[in-house]
Write an enzyme that holds these catalytic residues in place. Structure first.
Site, PDB file in Angstrom:
ATOM      1  N   ASP A  47     -11.089  -8.056   8.208  1.00  0.00           N
ATOM      2  CA  ASP A  47     -12.180  -7.916   7.981  1.00  0.00           C
ATOM      3  C   ASP A  47     -13.070  -9.329   7.956  1.00  0.00           C
ATOM      4  O   ASP A  47     -14.234  -9.280   8.268  1.00  0.00           O
ATOM      5  CB  ASP A  47     -12.444  -7.263   6.514  1.00  0.00           C
ATOM      6  CG  ASP A  47     -12.766  -5.739   6.482  1.00  0.00           C
ATOM      7  OD1 ASP A  47     -12.335  -5.235   7.508  1.00  0.00           O
ATOM      8  OD2 ASP A  47     -13.249  -5.101   5.564  1.00  0.00           O
ATOM      9  N   TYR A  58       0.589  -1.306  -0.071  1.00  0.00           N
ATOM     10  CA  TYR A  58       0.069   0.053   0.186  1.00  0.00           C
ATOM     11  C   TYR A  58       0.711   1.164   0.173  1.00  0.00           C
ATOM     12  O   TYR A  58       0.327   2.488  -0.436  1.00  0.00           O
ATOM     13  CB  TYR A  58      -0.957  -0.007   1.211  1.00  0.00           C
ATOM     14  CG  TYR A  58      -2.118  -0.959   1.237  1.00  0.00           C
ATOM     15  CD1 TYR A  58      -2.198  -1.732   0.101  1.00  0.00           C
ATOM     16  CD2 TYR A  58      -2.711  -1.169   2.227  1.00  0.00           C
ATOM     17  CE1 TYR A  58      -3.606  -2.792   0.212  1.00  0.00           C
ATOM     18  CE2 TYR A  58      -3.741  -2.233   2.322  1.00  0.00           C
ATOM     19  CZ  TYR A  58      -3.984  -2.910   1.301  1.00  0.00           C
ATOM     20  OH  TYR A  58      -5.027  -3.721   1.046  1.00  0.00           O
TER      21      TYR A  58
END
Ligand code: NAD
Length: 359
Positions: A246, A138
């Site tokens: 998640d 990222y």
């Protein structure tokens, strides 16, 4: 000891859930210095920038930060994109405050077992995902679209020191729990994962009180669904952690239940951290008193545990939440027949009441 907390309610349901978290902080009877500041869309509306310098300065001067959530459809098309709440506030906050360790506990709460999509899993899940937050794919350069428009490049770089510092947080957390770390990588394919694994092996040899095992990320995704009770601490890099946390969080039943901590290095002996619910600004239910404040309240418990080393009060807050659930109180997201539907503030009041009653 002063405990200075920067409170950033943000947008959507952020102010509603943070109001309850602050009431719980006040109900602890401990002394805190709280100061509010604008962030996200609220700050953009006020002064044209989602992360005003005054907000960042307040965070830097604080011992801990409590954040609600930012964003909303009215801010999705702001130009340039750097002024949108998530890009212009969340990412710079992480970078500027050096919040490299993201810690997300995911625990099925006994009264809410039936809310889990895995109703028949064998044991109750009680795990913590420790995710590296400021490195890997990222953030690494180059990241580009080639001139031909048909080729895109992302780069994944990890340095040994980044692996060591996140692993140190994982060892510390494992020692407060069941002393087990599952380090998740893709070492059969990726060079960064092989460095990750070698570094963990060296650290495991020096920290023999914690059992370290390795698991490939695809297997981990599968094992989480098969039997999440097998995990204690899952330690992993940025992108794998994004996805696995998640997945783990949804197994608990609702996004509204999950707290998180983003930690930096110790400052004056205290771990500096930003604490926030995992969920976003939920514009679909904002202003209706329907938001579940549990994630925000449990974020306060994490703050007490990690930044203020007040495990006793953190345990009491977690117990008070469980007592309120045991009493049958439910916000709309986890409501089921036979329970009592309450609003955001009614649930917050019940937690404060249980806390004051010594739950
Ligand atoms: P979201 O988490 O806001 O909502 C997803 C779903 O979960 C919605 O149906 C919502 O009603 C529900 N939900 C979330 N929190 C809840 C709670 N506490 N109680 C009950 N129900 C809850 O995700 P989204 O809809 O993808 O994003 C909405 C906005 O929030 C977007 O602008 C997004 O960019 C932003 N966002 C911010 C953060 C953050 O600030 N850390 C994180 C994720 C999304």
């Amino acid at each position: 000891m002063t405990r200075k907390i920067a409170v950033l309610p943000g947008d959507g349901i952020g102010p509603e859930v943070i109001a309850e978290a602050v009431r719980v902080l006040e109900a602890t009877g401990r002394t805190f210095e709280l100061e509010n500041a604008l962030v996200g869309g609220a700050a953009y509306d006020d002064g044209g920038h989602p992360l005003p310098a005054a907000t960042l300065d307040l965070c830097r001067a604080a011992d801990a930060v409590l954040l609600g959530a930012v964003g909303g459809p009215q801010y999705d098309h702001i130009q340039p994109p750097e002024l949108r709440p998530e890009v212009g506030a969340l990412l710079p906050l992480r970078r500027e405050l050096n919040l490299y360790a993201n810690v997300r506990p995911a625990k099925t709460m006994r009264p809410l077992l039936s809310a889990s999509p895995l109703k028949n899993h064998r044991g109750a899940m009680d795990l913590v995902v420790v995710r590296e937050l400021t490195g890997g794919i990222y953030f690494s350069q180059p990241r580009e679209r080639r001139n031909d428009g048909k080729t895109a490049v992302d780069t994944c770089i990890y340095h040994r020191h980044e692996i060591v510092r996140i692993a140190q947080h994982a060892f510390k957390i494992a020692r407060t729990r069941r002393h087990e770390i599952t380090s998740v990588d893709k070492a059969n394919v990726l060079e960064t994962s092989r460095l990750w694994r070698e570094t963990l092996d060296e650290m495991a040899a020096e920290n023999r009180d914690v059992k370290v095992t390795h698991m490939l990320v695809d297997n981990c995704a599968m094992q989480l669904v098969r039997d999440p009770s097998q995990f204690d601490v899952i330690l992993t890099e940025n992108m794998f952690g994004d996805i696995l946390s998640d997945e783990a969080s949804m197994i608990t039943g609702s996004l509204g239940l999950l707290p998180s901590a983003s930690l930096s290095d110790a400052k004056g002996g205290k771990v500096f951290g930003l604490y926030e619910p995992v969920h976003g600004a939920a514009p679909d239910i904002a202003g209706q008193g329907r938001a579940n404040p549990i994630a925000a309240i449990l974020s306060v418990a994490l703050m007490l545990r990690y930044s203020f080393e007040d495990d006793e009060m953190a345990d009491r807050i977690e117990a008070a939440v469980e007592h309120a659930l045991d009493a049958g109180l439910r916000t709309a997201d986890v409501f089921e027949k036979g329970t009592r539907l309450v609003s955001t503030s009614e649930f917050g009041s019940a937690v404060c009441f249980k806390l004051a009653a010594g739950a």
